[in-house]
Design a protein around this motif. Structure first.
Motif, PDB file in Angstrom:
ATOM      1  N   LYS A 218       0.835  -1.198   0.000  1.00 24.37           N
ATOM      2  CA  LYS A 218       0.000   0.000   0.000  1.00 24.37           C
ATOM      3  C   LYS A 218       0.867   1.244   0.000  1.00 24.37           C
ATOM      4  O   LYS A 218       2.096   1.181   0.200  1.00 24.37           O
ATOM      5  CB  LYS A 218      -0.916   0.013   1.222  1.00 24.37           C
ATOM      6  CG  LYS A 218      -0.177   0.161   2.551  1.00 24.37           C
ATOM      7  CD  LYS A 218      -1.174   0.192   3.713  1.00 24.37           C
ATOM      8  CE  LYS A 218      -0.451   0.361   5.047  1.00 24.37           C
ATOM      9  NZ  LYS A 218      -1.406   0.391   6.192  1.00 24.37           N
ATOM     10  N   LEU A 219       0.225   2.385  -0.201  1.00 24.65           N
ATOM     11  CA  LEU A 219       0.874   3.684  -0.090  1.00 24.65           C
ATOM     12  C   LEU A 219       0.521   4.293   1.263  1.00 24.65           C
ATOM     13  O   LEU A 219      -0.585   4.078   1.767  1.00 24.65           O
ATOM     14  CB  LEU A 219       0.397   4.616  -1.196  1.00 24.65           C
ATOM     15  CG  LEU A 219       0.809   4.237  -2.618  1.00 24.65           C
ATOM     16  CD1 LEU A 219      -0.016   5.016  -3.637  1.00 24.65           C
ATOM     17  CD2 LEU A 219       2.299   4.488  -2.833  1.00 24.65           C
ATOM     18  N   PRO A 220       1.426   5.047   1.856  1.00 25.70           N
ATOM     19  CA  PRO A 220       1.089   5.704   3.121  1.00 25.70           C
ATOM     20  C   PRO A 220       0.094   6.842   2.880  1.00 25.70           C
ATOM     21  O   PRO A 220       0.249   7.626   1.945  1.00 25.70           O
ATOM     22  CB  PRO A 220       2.442   6.251   3.603  1.00 25.70           C
ATOM     23  CG  PRO A 220       3.254   6.416   2.356  1.00 25.70           C
ATOM     24  CD  PRO A 220       2.821   5.313   1.434  1.00 25.70           C
ATOM     25  N   LEU A 221      -0.942   6.902   3.690  1.00 27.04           N
ATOM     26  CA  LEU A 221      -1.943   7.975   3.601  1.00 27.04           C
ATOM     27  C   LEU A 221      -1.907   8.747   4.909  1.00 27.04           C
ATOM     28  O   LEU A 221      -2.280   8.219   5.960  1.00 27.04           O
ATOM     29  CB  LEU A 221      -3.337   7.380   3.351  1.00 27.04           C
ATOM     30  CG  LEU A 221      -3.502   6.636   2.025  1.00 27.04           C
ATOM     31  CD1 LEU A 221      -4.862   5.971   1.949  1.00 27.04           C
ATOM     32  CD2 LEU A 221      -3.306   7.590   0.851  1.00 27.04           C
ATOM     33  N   LEU A 222      -1.442   9.986   4.863  1.00 31.56           N
ATOM     34  CA  LEU A 222      -1.201  10.762   6.073  1.00 31.56           C
ATOM     35  C   LEU A 222      -2.321  11.743   6.392  1.00 31.56           C
ATOM     36  O   LEU A 222      -2.310  12.378   7.442  1.00 31.56           O
ATOM     37  CB  LEU A 222       0.129  11.510   5.947  1.00 31.56           C
ATOM     38  CG  LEU A 222       1.338  10.632   5.566  1.00 31.56           C
ATOM     39  CD1 LEU A 222       2.607  11.487   5.508  1.00 31.56           C
ATOM     40  CD2 LEU A 222       1.504   9.486   6.549  1.00 31.56           C
ATOM     41  N   SER A 227      -8.426   6.911   0.764  1.00 28.93           N
ATOM     42  CA  SER A 227      -7.929   6.268  -0.444  1.00 28.93           C
ATOM     43  C   SER A 227      -7.585   7.308  -1.504  1.00 28.93           C
ATOM     44  O   SER A 227      -8.040   8.455  -1.458  1.00 28.93           O
ATOM     45  CB  SER A 227      -8.973   5.297  -1.012  1.00 28.93           C
ATOM     46  OG  SER A 227     -10.131   6.009  -1.424  1.00 28.93           O
ATOM     47  N   LEU A 228      -6.775   6.887  -2.471  1.00 32.67           N
ATOM     48  CA  LEU A 228      -6.398   7.726  -3.599  1.00 32.67           C
ATOM     49  C   LEU A 228      -7.194   7.299  -4.840  1.00 32.67           C
ATOM     50  O   LEU A 228      -7.668   6.171  -4.930  1.00 32.67           O
ATOM     51  CB  LEU A 228      -4.908   7.555  -3.909  1.00 32.67           C
ATOM     52  CG  LEU A 228      -3.912   8.141  -2.907  1.00 32.67           C
ATOM     53  CD1 LEU A 228      -2.518   7.600  -3.205  1.00 32.67           C
ATOM     54  CD2 LEU A 228      -3.910   9.662  -2.988  1.00 32.67           C
ATOM     55  N   ASN A 229      -7.311   8.214  -5.791  1.00 38.19           N
ATOM     56  CA  ASN A 229      -7.815   7.831  -7.097  1.00 38.19           C
ATOM     57  C   ASN A 229      -6.915   6.734  -7.663  1.00 38.19           C
ATOM     58  O   ASN A 229      -5.693   6.776  -7.519  1.00 38.19           O
ATOM     59  CB  ASN A 229      -7.804   9.061  -8.014  1.00 38.19           C
ATOM     60  CG  ASN A 229      -8.098   8.721  -9.452  1.00 38.19           C
ATOM     61  OD1 ASN A 229      -7.200   8.325 -10.188  1.00 38.19           O
ATOM     62  ND2 ASN A 229      -9.347   8.875  -9.852  1.00 38.19           N
TER      63      ASN A 229
END
Length: 247
Positions: A218-222, A227-229
Motif C-alpha cells: 500500500k501507499l502511506p496515507l497521512l 484512499s487515492l484515485n
C-alpha cells in the motif's frame, strides 16, 4: 460510445463485424430483444466471449442519432489486442526484468486512459485487462492516454486469475495494490520481474485475487481521506518501480 467512428448499429451489422474479425469492445442489447437474428448474434457474442449488457431502449436511442439501431449497438475498439502468451514470450526475449500491469475490472475510461499514459512513461511492457467488466479502449480512453494506447501492448483475458497463473509460471512476482496490508510499496523489491495489480474504483482488488498475489502493498496515507484515485495510486506504484530500477 464516444464518437460515430467507434459505433455500429443493427443486428446484421454487428454480426458482420464480428464475423469479419473486427475487435468489438462491447455490445449493447435492448432488453426483451428476441428473434432468429438476435439468437444468431447472441451465439456469436458468447462464442467470441465479447462483453455485452442489456440496456433500456432509451440508452440505445441516445447512442444512435436516428434511433435506427434495431435494438443493438456495438463499440469497435480502435486498437488490436495481443495474446498474453505472446506478450510474455516476446518481452522475456528482450529483458530479464519485465514490468507488467494488471487491471482488475477498472470501470472508468478516463482512469484507464491516464493509467495507460503513465504505464507508457514508466516503461511498462504490457497491460492486462479482463474481457468482461473492464472499461473499454474507447475514443475517450485513447484521448486521455495521449496516444499511449497505441504504444503499450494490451491483452484481454477471460479472467485476471488466468494471467496471474501465467506470470507466476514465468517466475514473475505479483504485487497487489491494497490497503489491506501493513506492507508499504517502498519495502517491496521491484527490481525483479514484476506484475502490479490495481483494483477497481469501487471495490479494489477481488479477494480471491489477493489470496494468490506474491506480495500485498500500500501507499502511506497521512491525511483524513482513506484512499487515492486509482490512476494516481497506480502512478505512485509504477514510479516507485522506476525509482528502484534506476538505482
Amino acid at each position: 460510445m464516444e464518437n460515430e467512428e467507434s459505433k455500429i448499429f443493427g443486428i446484421r451489422a454487428v454480426i458482420e463485424a464480428i464475423n469479419s474479425g473486427k475487435t468489438i469492445s462491447k455490445v449493447y442489447l435492448q432488453k426483451g430483444l428476441t428473434g432468429h437474428l438476435f439468437s444468431e448474434l447472441n451465439t456469436l457474442i458468447k462464442a467470441h466471449n465479447i462483453a455485452s449488457s442489456y440496456v433500456p431502449v432509451e440508452k440505445l436511442n441516445r447512442f444512435s442519432k436516428n434511433s435506427n439501431h434495431q435494438g443493438v449497438a456495438a463499440q469497435i475498439s480502435p486498437i488490436g489486442f495481443i495474446d498474453l502468451d505472446d506478450l510474455i514470450t516476446s518481452t522475456l526475449e528482450k529483458t530479464t526484468t519485465p514490468l507488467f500491469l494488471l487491471l482488475d475490472q477498472l470501470s472508468d475510461v478516463r482512469n484507464f486512459g491516464a493509467i495507460i499514459r503513465t504505464a507508457e512513461c514508466t516503461g511498462v511492457n504490457g497491460i492486462i485487462i479482463q474481457k468482461q467488466g473492464n472499461a473499454p479502449v474507447s475514443a475517450d480512453t485513447i484521448k486521455t492516454s495521449a496516444g499511449a494506447a497505441f504504444k503499450v501492448p494490451i491483452c484481454k483475458v477471460d479472467h485476471i486469475k488466468d494471467a496471474i497463473f501465467h506470470f507466476q509460471a514465468a517466475d514473475i512476482q505479483i504485487v497487489a495494490a491494497t490497503e489491506k496490508t501493513d506492507n508499504l510499496i517502498y519495502d517491496i523489491n521491484l527490481t525483479v520481474p514484476t506484475a502490479i495489480i490495481m483494483g477497481s474504483e469501487d471495490r479494489g482488488i477481488n479477494p480471491s485475487i489477493l489470496k494468490i498475489a506474491t506480495h500485498k502493498a500500500k501507499l502511506p496515507l497521512l491525511g483524513e481521506i482513506e484512499s487515492l484515485n486509482v490512476s494516481v495510486a497506480c502512478g505512485a506504484f509504477l514510479y516507485e518501480a522506476t525509482r528502484q530500477r534506476l538505482k
